[in-house]
Motif scaffolding. Sequence first.
Motif, PDB file in Angstrom:
ATOM      1  N   ASP A   1      36.382  10.461 -12.863  1.00  0.00           N
ATOM      2  CA  ASP A   1      36.269   9.219 -13.048  1.00  0.00           C
ATOM      3  C   ASP A   1      37.095   8.688 -14.282  1.00  0.00           C
ATOM      4  O   ASP A   1      37.239   7.539 -14.158  1.00  0.00           O
ATOM      5  CB  ASP A   1      34.708   9.219 -13.356  1.00  0.00           C
ATOM      6  CG  ASP A   1      33.819   9.314 -12.319  1.00  0.00           C
ATOM      7  OD1 ASP A   1      33.894   8.708 -11.260  1.00  0.00           O
ATOM      8  OD2 ASP A   1      33.082  10.250 -12.537  1.00  0.00           O
TER       9      ASP A   1
ATOM     10  N   GLU B   1      24.652   3.930  -8.747  1.00  0.00           N
ATOM     11  CA  GLU B   1      25.406   3.356 -10.073  1.00  0.00           C
ATOM     12  C   GLU B   1      25.534   1.963 -10.182  1.00  0.00           C
ATOM     13  O   GLU B   1      25.054   1.255 -11.401  1.00  0.00           O
ATOM     14  CB  GLU B   1      26.551   4.365 -10.289  1.00  0.00           C
ATOM     15  CG  GLU B   1      26.466   5.621 -10.378  1.00  0.00           C
ATOM     16  CD  GLU B   1      27.821   6.255 -10.491  1.00  0.00           C
ATOM     17  OE1 GLU B   1      28.937   5.657 -10.626  1.00  0.00           O
ATOM     18  OE2 GLU B   1      27.694   7.763 -10.194  1.00  0.00           O
ATOM     19  N   GLU B   2      26.202   1.145  -9.330  1.00  0.00           N
ATOM     20  CA  GLU B   2      26.154  -0.039  -9.539  1.00  0.00           C
ATOM     21  C   GLU B   2      25.081  -0.786  -9.318  1.00  0.00           C
ATOM     22  O   GLU B   2      25.064  -2.027 -10.257  1.00  0.00           O
ATOM     23  CB  GLU B   2      27.182  -0.523  -8.189  1.00  0.00           C
ATOM     24  CG  GLU B   2      28.516  -0.024  -8.191  1.00  0.00           C
ATOM     25  CD  GLU B   2      29.322  -0.494  -9.470  1.00  0.00           C
ATOM     26  OE1 GLU B   2      29.065  -1.436 -10.149  1.00  0.00           O
ATOM     27  OE2 GLU B   2      30.622   0.135  -9.712  1.00  0.00           O
TER      28      GLU B   2
ATOM     29  N   ARG C   1      39.812  10.105  -6.367  1.00  0.00           N
ATOM     30  CA  ARG C   1      38.522   9.889  -6.744  1.00  0.00           C
ATOM     31  C   ARG C   1      37.612  11.155  -7.128  1.00  0.00           C
ATOM     32  O   ARG C   1      36.423  11.204  -7.018  1.00  0.00           O
ATOM     33  CB  ARG C   1      37.758   9.182  -5.843  1.00  0.00           C
ATOM     34  CG  ARG C   1      38.527   7.678  -5.641  1.00  0.00           C
ATOM     35  CD  ARG C   1      37.991   6.898  -6.846  1.00  0.00           C
ATOM     36  NE  ARG C   1      38.266   5.412  -6.798  1.00  0.00           N
ATOM     37  CZ  ARG C   1      38.009   4.509  -7.484  1.00  0.00           C
ATOM     38  NH1 ARG C   1      37.286   4.788  -8.603  1.00  0.00           N
ATOM     39  NH2 ARG C   1      38.428   3.231  -7.337  1.00  0.00           N
TER      40      ARG C   1
ATOM     41  N   SER D   1      33.690   3.289 -12.281  1.00  0.00           N
ATOM     42  CA  SER D   1      32.411   3.274 -11.999  1.00  0.00           C
ATOM     43  C   SER D   1      31.619   2.855 -13.467  1.00  0.00           C
ATOM     44  O   SER D   1      32.367   2.900 -14.661  1.00  0.00           O
ATOM     45  CB  SER D   1      31.938   4.739 -11.789  1.00  0.00           C
ATOM     46  OG  SER D   1      32.233   5.749 -12.920  1.00  0.00           O
TER      47      SER D   1
ATOM     48  N   ARG E   1      28.783   5.607  -5.706  1.00  0.00           N
ATOM     49  CA  ARG E   1      28.684   4.654  -6.838  1.00  0.00           C
ATOM     50  C   ARG E   1      27.635   3.407  -6.564  1.00  0.00           C
ATOM     51  O   ARG E   1      27.485   2.711  -7.128  1.00  0.00           O
ATOM     52  CB  ARG E   1      30.073   3.885  -7.004  1.00  0.00           C
ATOM     53  CG  ARG E   1      30.982   5.161  -7.789  1.00  0.00           C
ATOM     54  CD  ARG E   1      32.291   4.183  -7.692  1.00  0.00           C
ATOM     55  NE  ARG E   1      32.237   2.948  -8.457  1.00  0.00           N
ATOM     56  CZ  ARG E   1      33.518   2.187  -8.606  1.00  0.00           C
ATOM     57  NH1 ARG E   1      34.611   2.617  -8.256  1.00  0.00           N
ATOM     58  NH2 ARG E   1      33.350   0.992  -9.308  1.00  0.00           N
TER      59      ARG E   1
ATOM     60  N   GLU F   1      33.374   8.525  -2.711  1.00  0.00           N
ATOM     61  CA  GLU F   1      33.150   8.050  -3.929  1.00  0.00           C
ATOM     62  C   GLU F   1      32.371   6.511  -3.829  1.00  0.00           C
ATOM     63  O   GLU F   1      31.532   6.443  -4.758  1.00  0.00           O
ATOM     64  CB  GLU F   1      34.537   7.690  -4.602  1.00  0.00           C
ATOM     65  CG  GLU F   1      34.503   6.773  -5.970  1.00  0.00           C
ATOM     66  CD  GLU F   1      33.811   7.728  -6.922  1.00  0.00           C
ATOM     67  OE1 GLU F   1      33.508   6.886  -7.848  1.00  0.00           O
ATOM     68  OE2 GLU F   1      33.734   8.917  -7.023  1.00  0.00           O
TER      69      GLU F   1
END
Length: 295
Positions: A142, A80-81, A139, A275, A77, A73
């Motif tokens: 979400d 995405e971050e 996880r 997230s 991410r 996970e």
Amino acid sequence: MNLRQIEFVLAVAEESSFTRAASRCHTVQSALSHQVARLEDELGTPLFERTSRRVRLTLAGEAFVRQAHAALEATRRIPEEVAAAAGQVRGQLAIGTISALGSIDIVALIEQFHARHPQVEIRLTQSGSEELLVRLRQRRLDVALIGLWQGEKIEGMAHLRIAQERLVALLPPEHPLASRRRLTLERLATLPLVDYPQDSSARRQTDKAFAAAGVAHQIHFEVNHLNLIAQFVSRGLAASLVPESVATKLDGVVHVAVQDAPNRVLYVVWPKLASPPASAFVALLREQLDFSNSK
């Protein structure tokens, strides 16, 4: 250790089979088995007990799986971050939901989210509240929309209360009790009932409600979906207890208030370190709730 090895171990753990895990991971079984064996050598302990009939995790394997979900996970991410830091919401959003959501239109909600964040890949799964909470902690989800009974607590997760409502009796239209304004659990307990499986939180709380009223009840049919409950009731085979907002949407049945019925509370739940897509989804749901409350 590499990410591919971690994915292989998780696949074997979830499929309980090296053959099915290899198919799921789009590789040959010999290659998958080799990578898992290499990882076990590196760790110095077996992760699986292998017999001719089954494959199951060892205690070390269970510990590995708990951390592996979090590791994958965190890796997922990263982009995405980075995108969120640049003002973009993209990546994946895995949503879990129970089947009886009352006034929440999950399809419309997803449609609106997709229009706002088209770069997010959305996945949806339906299951019971307890299973959804397990997947959140692993996880594998979400965000989840769940239903619990008043007084139950959600540990270790962020959550937002969406709604609260009483359960009502669901009856076939021709039933002698269908014209009543109100019933008791004691009276309802004399009828054959249809409910969710015994290991579900919904069923346990129904059982607790009857127990608190001091009456025994008989579950003749155990099903895992609201539509099946409605079918058994509409055909005169059983009665049931369902949330009022759900009952009003069902065809071929009538609902009657139950004076000592329990309350159900709907929540949206997500990890404390959410997230960016999950945070955006919760924000959208908050907007809808604020709009509904302002009417």
